[in-house]
Design an enzyme around this catalytic site. Structure first.
Site, PDB file in Angstrom:
ATOM      1  N   MET A   1       0.814  -1.224   0.003  1.00 53.53           N
ATOM      2  CA  MET A   1      -0.126  -0.082   0.109  1.00 53.53           C
ATOM      3  C   MET A   1       0.716   1.226  -0.092  1.00 53.53           C
ATOM      4  O   MET A   1       1.928   1.279   0.675  1.00 53.53           O
ATOM      5  CB  MET A   1      -0.801   0.242   1.432  1.00 53.53           C
ATOM      6  CG  MET A   1      -1.845  -1.185   1.306  1.00 53.53           C
ATOM      7  SD  MET A   1      -3.041  -1.281   2.790  1.00 53.53           S
ATOM      8  CE  MET A   1      -3.771  -2.471   2.477  1.00 53.53           C
ATOM      9  N   ILE A 190       2.215  -5.323   6.815  1.00 54.09           N
ATOM     10  CA  ILE A 190       3.866  -5.368   7.086  1.00 54.09           C
ATOM     11  C   ILE A 190       4.322  -5.583   5.729  1.00 54.09           C
ATOM     12  O   ILE A 190       4.344  -6.319   5.006  1.00 54.09           O
ATOM     13  CB  ILE A 190       4.447  -6.420   8.041  1.00 54.09           C
ATOM     14  CG1 ILE A 190       3.861  -6.309   9.553  1.00 54.09           C
ATOM     15  CG2 ILE A 190       5.817  -6.317   7.992  1.00 54.09           C
ATOM     16  CD1 ILE A 190       3.629  -5.118  10.111  1.00 54.09           C
ATOM     17  N   GLU A 191       5.108  -4.227   5.195  1.00 59.35           N
ATOM     18  CA  GLU A 191       5.705  -4.238   4.001  1.00 59.35           C
ATOM     19  C   GLU A 191       7.199  -3.969   4.039  1.00 59.35           C
ATOM     20  O   GLU A 191       7.831  -3.573   2.833  1.00 59.35           O
ATOM     21  CB  GLU A 191       4.962  -3.250   3.223  1.00 59.35           C
ATOM     22  CG  GLU A 191       3.559  -3.435   3.124  1.00 59.35           C
ATOM     23  CD  GLU A 191       2.914  -2.624   2.128  1.00 59.35           C
ATOM     24  OE1 GLU A 191       3.231  -2.255   1.099  1.00 59.35           O
ATOM     25  OE2 GLU A 191       1.374  -2.153   2.275  1.00 59.35           O
ATOM     26  N   THR A 192       7.812  -3.965   5.200  1.00 62.51           N
ATOM     27  CA  THR A 192       9.348  -3.817   5.280  1.00 62.51           C
ATOM     28  C   THR A 192       9.701  -5.322   5.925  1.00 62.51           C
ATOM     29  O   THR A 192       9.007  -5.783   6.574  1.00 62.51           O
ATOM     30  CB  THR A 192       9.725  -2.930   6.244  1.00 62.51           C
ATOM     31  OG1 THR A 192       9.334  -3.081   7.593  1.00 62.51           O
ATOM     32  CG2 THR A 192       9.054  -1.369   5.855  1.00 62.51           C
TER      33      THR A 192
END
Length: 341
Positions: A1, A190-192
């Site tokens: 996102m 969670i995108e890291t």
């Protein structure tokens, strides 16, 4: 996102579920979740919580965690959700002395606090606090970090606890000590890349589950608190698949956009040959800790909800209706998630 957003053209898609009455049904197939908080041109929260086609609103984002935010956390929300104000002084973390340069959390969150209180007093909309996002300074180094984060989130955003406040715990979204905000659960976007094989997130979710159960036992209530997740659609998702397999999620809503190989747009463009992988996600959820989770189709609420590169991933209402109709009969289908308001 993507964090900076324009106002999404989502309202037409809400009508796809004519039975929706802003009353989340954990066994139903007509639930609609709409993210709110990070959009730069979003309407007031009350514009959405009174909309009877929206059942769940994940409020986005807590995007800085204790190890990065001086023992507290930070929010990545649009300017109309909080006021520029002094920040809470963090206590330091993991033996490190307090460092004011790392304080992240605003002390004046009255715009969102007032809206949340009005919504919770007058509607049945479920509110989740979303963690992570595409932009932020967040990471859990180990399981201990996860337990610490869970306890902090529960004290700050769970049921009001006078002992927590008396000991110096913060409650940033309460209007007052008698007008308090209790979130209905927590969302993980969670995108890291985690540095601990997602052990910290698994520990955080497990600890939240313990806190949910302890509260219900102590109060005699049987409230269902939700844990939801928004992985990218490629399988496995490097940031979240281990977490989903290792900790119990109630709902998983993959982002079927921004990834051409498995996007909803791929299904529309290549009928019968598409890489749209709802069925593969359904199979992946059949075992592991989240085997009982519902699966939602995550769609863009409008072309403004992503970068120009992926703006064509937006499905118009006719296209979305066809897609939803094709998968609504699947055993795990529970509804649609829209990014964003």
């Amino acid at each position: 996102m993507f964090s900076p957003k324009s106002l999404a053209a989502a309202t037409a898609a809400f009508a796809l579920f004519s039975s929706s009455t802003a009353d989340y049904n954990p066994a139903g197939k007509g639930n609609t979740a709409v993210y709110w908080g990070a959009g730069g041109s979003q309407k007031a929260l009350t514009s959405y919580c009174y909309d009877q086609s929206i059942d769940i609103i994940p409020v986005a984002f807590i995007n800085s965690f204790p190890a990065q935010a001086n023992g507290l956390f930070g929010v990545g929300m649009a300017s109309n959700t909080v006021n520029a104000s002094p920040k809470y002084a963090g206590p330091g973390y993991a033996g490190n002395p307090p460092n004011p340069n790392n304080d992240e959390m605003w002390t004046d969150c009255s715009p969102i606090a007032s809206a949340l209180y009005e919504c919770q007093q007058n509607t049945k909309t479920k509110f989740l606090l979303s963690l992570g996002g595409a932009v932020g300074n967040y990471n859990l180094n180990n399981a201990s970090d996860g337990v610490y984060l869970a306890n902090l989130l529960w004290g700050a955003f769970g049921p009001y606890n006078a002992a927590w406040v008396a000991s110096g715990g913060i409650r940033p979204f309460d209007v007052s000590s008698t007008k308090t905000i209790e979130f209905d659960g927590f969302d993980f976007d969670i995108e890291t890349q985690p540095t601990d094989n997602q052990a910290g997130y698994i520990a955080a979710i497990n600890q939240l589950r313990i806190l949910f159960a302890e509260h219900n036992k102590a109060t005699g209530c049987n409230k269902q608190y939700l844990i939801t997740g928004a992985p990218q659609c490629p399988l496995p998702d490097a940031q979240m698949s281990d977490m989903i397999n290792g900790a119990q999620f109630d709902i998983v809503w993959p982002q079927f956009y921004n990834n051409p190989s498995c996007s909803a747009r791929n299904w529309v463009t290549n009928p019968g040959k598409s890489g749209f992988n709802f069925n593969q996600w359904q199979t992946s959820l059949a075992t592991g800790a989240s085997k009982d989770a519902q699966l939602y189709i995550g769609l863009l609420g409008g072309p403004q909800g992503t970068s120009a590169t992926y703006s064509t991933d937006y499905l118009n209402p006719t296209e979305a209706k066809s897609l939803i109709g094709a998968y609504a009969g699947q055993s795990k289908f529970g509804g649609v998630m829209l990014w964003d308001a």
